[in-house]
Motif scaffolding. Structure first.
Motif, PDB file in Angstrom:
ATOM      1  N   LEU A 124       0.813  -1.218   0.000  1.00  0.00           N
ATOM      2  CA  LEU A 124       0.000   0.000   0.000  1.00  0.00           C
ATOM      3  C   LEU A 124       0.850   1.274   0.000  1.00  0.00           C
ATOM      4  N   LEU A 125       2.087   1.190   0.484  1.00  0.00           N
ATOM      5  CA  LEU A 125       2.896   2.378   0.706  1.00  0.00           C
ATOM      6  C   LEU A 125       3.168   3.244  -0.531  1.00  0.00           C
ATOM      7  N   PRO A 126       3.488   2.670  -1.693  1.00  0.00           N
ATOM      8  CA  PRO A 126       3.843   3.526  -2.833  1.00  0.00           C
ATOM      9  C   PRO A 126       2.780   4.561  -3.191  1.00  0.00           C
ATOM     10  N   GLU A 127       1.519   4.282  -2.908  1.00  0.00           N
ATOM     11  CA  GLU A 127       0.471   5.246  -3.241  1.00  0.00           C
ATOM     12  C   GLU A 127       0.203   6.245  -2.122  1.00  0.00           C
ATOM     13  N   LEU A 128       0.884   6.087  -0.992  1.00  0.00           N
ATOM     14  CA  LEU A 128       0.624   6.966   0.156  1.00  0.00           C
ATOM     15  C   LEU A 128       1.766   7.930   0.446  1.00  0.00           C
ATOM     16  N   GLY A 129       3.003   7.516   0.247  1.00  0.00           N
ATOM     17  CA  GLY A 129       4.123   8.405   0.562  1.00  0.00           C
ATOM     18  C   GLY A 129       5.460   7.744   0.329  1.00  0.00           C
ATOM     19  N   ARG A 130       6.517   8.565   0.419  1.00  0.00           N
ATOM     20  CA  ARG A 130       7.872   8.065   0.185  1.00  0.00           C
ATOM     21  C   ARG A 130       8.807   8.310   1.372  1.00  0.00           C
ATOM     22  N   GLU A 181       6.716  13.456  19.286  1.00  0.00           N
ATOM     23  CA  GLU A 181       6.338  12.801  18.032  1.00  0.00           C
ATOM     24  C   GLU A 181       6.105  13.828  16.921  1.00  0.00           C
ATOM     25  N   LEU A 182       5.532  14.950  17.271  1.00  0.00           N
ATOM     26  CA  LEU A 182       5.341  16.017  16.286  1.00  0.00           C
ATOM     27  C   LEU A 182       6.691  16.496  15.749  1.00  0.00           C
ATOM     28  N   GLU A 183       7.634  16.697  16.650  1.00  0.00           N
ATOM     29  CA  GLU A 183       8.968  17.145  16.231  1.00  0.00           C
ATOM     30  C   GLU A 183       9.632  16.104  15.342  1.00  0.00           C
ATOM     31  N   LEU A 184       9.472  14.830  15.701  1.00  0.00           N
ATOM     32  CA  LEU A 184      10.068  13.750  14.920  1.00  0.00           C
ATOM     33  C   LEU A 184       9.502  13.714  13.504  1.00  0.00           C
ATOM     34  N   LEU A 185       8.183  13.784  13.395  1.00  0.00           N
ATOM     35  CA  LEU A 185       7.546  13.732  12.081  1.00  0.00           C
ATOM     36  C   LEU A 185       7.954  14.928  11.216  1.00  0.00           C
ATOM     37  N   ARG A 186       8.043  16.093  11.844  1.00  0.00           N
ATOM     38  CA  ARG A 186       8.423  17.291  11.091  1.00  0.00           C
ATOM     39  C   ARG A 186       9.888  17.253  10.680  1.00  0.00           C
ATOM     40  N   THR A 187      10.760  16.877  11.608  1.00  0.00           N
ATOM     41  CA  THR A 187      12.194  16.862  11.335  1.00  0.00           C
ATOM     42  C   THR A 187      12.532  15.921  10.185  1.00  0.00           C
ATOM     43  N   HIS A 188      11.886  14.773  10.159  1.00  0.00           N
ATOM     44  CA  HIS A 188      12.185  13.765   9.137  1.00  0.00           C
ATOM     45  C   HIS A 188      11.242  13.868   7.935  1.00  0.00           C
ATOM     46  N   ARG A 189      10.371  14.867   7.952  1.00  0.00           N
ATOM     47  CA  ARG A 189       9.443  15.117   6.848  1.00  0.00           C
ATOM     48  C   ARG A 189       8.656  13.853   6.482  1.00  0.00           C
ATOM     49  N   ILE A 190       8.143  13.204   7.518  1.00  0.00           N
ATOM     50  CA  ILE A 190       7.403  11.961   7.333  1.00  0.00           C
ATOM     51  C   ILE A 190       6.065  12.241   6.652  1.00  0.00           C
ATOM     52  N   ASP A 191       5.751  11.445   5.619  1.00  0.00           N
ATOM     53  CA  ASP A 191       4.455  11.627   4.968  1.00  0.00           C
ATOM     54  C   ASP A 191       3.558  10.388   5.044  1.00  0.00           C
ATOM     55  N   VAL A 192       4.030   9.324   5.734  1.00  0.00           N
ATOM     56  CA  VAL A 192       3.174   8.175   6.013  1.00  0.00           C
ATOM     57  C   VAL A 192       3.765   7.397   7.199  1.00  0.00           C
ATOM     58  N   LEU A 193       2.898   6.940   8.069  1.00  0.00           N
ATOM     59  CA  LEU A 193       3.279   6.186   9.266  1.00  0.00           C
ATOM     60  C   LEU A 193       2.740   4.766   9.144  1.00  0.00           C
ATOM     61  N   VAL A 194       3.580   3.799   9.512  1.00  0.00           N
ATOM     62  CA  VAL A 194       3.148   2.401   9.539  1.00  0.00           C
ATOM     63  C   VAL A 194       3.318   1.881  10.959  1.00  0.00           C
ATOM     64  N   THR A 195       2.258   1.290  11.508  1.00  0.00           N
ATOM     65  CA  THR A 195       2.310   0.794  12.873  1.00  0.00           C
ATOM     66  C   THR A 195       1.479  -0.465  13.014  1.00  0.00           C
ATOM     67  N   ARG A 211      -2.361  12.646  13.260  1.00  0.00           N
ATOM     68  CA  ARG A 211      -3.649  13.304  13.037  1.00  0.00           C
ATOM     69  C   ARG A 211      -3.473  14.814  12.898  1.00  0.00           C
ATOM     70  N   GLU A 212      -2.668  15.393  13.781  1.00  0.00           N
ATOM     71  CA  GLU A 212      -2.481  16.842  13.757  1.00  0.00           C
ATOM     72  C   GLU A 212      -1.782  17.307  12.476  1.00  0.00           C
ATOM     73  N   LEU A 213      -0.927  16.466  11.914  1.00  0.00           N
ATOM     74  CA  LEU A 213      -0.188  16.836  10.703  1.00  0.00           C
ATOM     75  C   LEU A 213      -0.816  16.257   9.435  1.00  0.00           C
ATOM     76  N   SER A 214      -1.987  15.617   9.589  1.00  0.00           N
ATOM     77  CA  SER A 214      -2.689  15.000   8.452  1.00  0.00           C
ATOM     78  C   SER A 214      -1.823  13.973   7.735  1.00  0.00           C
ATOM     79  N   VAL A 215      -1.043  13.231   8.506  1.00  0.00           N
ATOM     80  CA  VAL A 215      -0.217  12.163   7.951  1.00  0.00           C
ATOM     81  C   VAL A 215      -1.027  10.863   7.941  1.00  0.00           C
TER      82      VAL A 215
END
Length: 250
Positions: A124-130, A181-195, A211-215
């Motif tokens: 699923l990842l290729p259609e969600l983010g890199r 977590e917000l700082e981590l997502l922003r620093t690494h420019r994360i555009d999709v999370l897998v958990t 949720r706050e960053l619409s990721v």
């Protein structure tokens, strides 16, 4: 006569249960750990480390140690261990109970994609983010090894290869704060999370940050508890079950 309770542990709930049972004078408590974590937190009662050798080995240990009750408090994704526990308990006529913290549920503003396995998540990842934040633990990452993109992998212990070609490893143990977590997502420019749907509060902050960053979040749903094994969501549920089972199959 004391009741010997074997806890298949490795979770926060298992440790809390061992503490609660250690205070009971008529209870002998043994916690078994798989041994994958090099420095586990202190656990009350007796402790054993390492595998049993499958369902047959666990059944032999239950008989040798005269275990009266088996509590499966392993990680929600430890499906093989749970299956072995159910089989061994049935073979020895030992009552068994699963302790499973509740799973996570999507709320307003969440963009979640439910999948049933790590390979399904990878597909699923290729259609969600890199730029992917992988928080699925250190095992099973081979499912993502052939994917392009940048991967940030967070786990308690070093992850097992093979890994994606562009992987950055972050060794850390929760609990984590939403601010972190917000700082981590922003620093690494994360555009999709897998958990994985591990549940609990210790690692839930990443979901709030996403949720706050619409990721978007890819959530690997947990396997079911083995058929015929009752389940409770917390330590108080285990204690109530123990108190309500006066015989324990003796």
């Amino acid at each position: 006569m004391s009741t010997h309770v074997l806890i298949l542990g490795g979770t926060t709930e298992a440790r809390a249960l061992a503490t609660a049972l250690a205070d009971r004078p008529a209870c002998r408590v043994t916690t078994s750990l798989a041994g994958r974590v090099t420095s586990p937190a202190r656990i009350d009662g007796e402790l054993r480390t390492g595998g049993f050798g499958g369902a047959a080995g666990l059944a032999a240990w239950l008989r040798e140690q005269q275990v009266d009750v088996l509590i499966d408090a392993t990680h929600p994704f430890a499906a093989m261990i749970s299956a072995h526990a159910a089989e061994a308990a049935a073979h020895c006529a030992v009552p068994v109970l699963a302790l499973r913290r509740p799973g996570w549920s999507a709320g307003p503003g969440d963009v979640w994609h439910d999948v049933r396995s790590l390979p399904e998540a990878a597909a699923l990842l290729p259609e969600l983010g890199r730029r992917v934040f992988l928080t699925t633990g250190r095992q099973g990452l081979a499912a993502f090894a052939g994917l392009a993109g940048h991967f940030l992998v967070r786990s308690v212990e070093p992850p097992e290869p093979p890994l994606p070609a562009r992987t950055e490893v972050l060794l850390a143990r929760g609990p984590f704060t939403v601010a972190d977590e917000l700082e981590l997502l922003r620093t690494h420019r994360i555009d999709v999370l897998v958990t994985k749907d591990s549940g609990g509060a210790a690692t839930a902050a990443k979901l709030v940050a996403a949720r706050e960053l619409s990721v978007p979040v890819v959530v690997v749903r947990r396997p079911p508890v083995p058929a015929g094994v009752p389940s409770v969501p917390d330590v108080s549920g285990v204690l109530a079950w123990l108190d309500g089972s006066a015989d324990h199959g003796r």
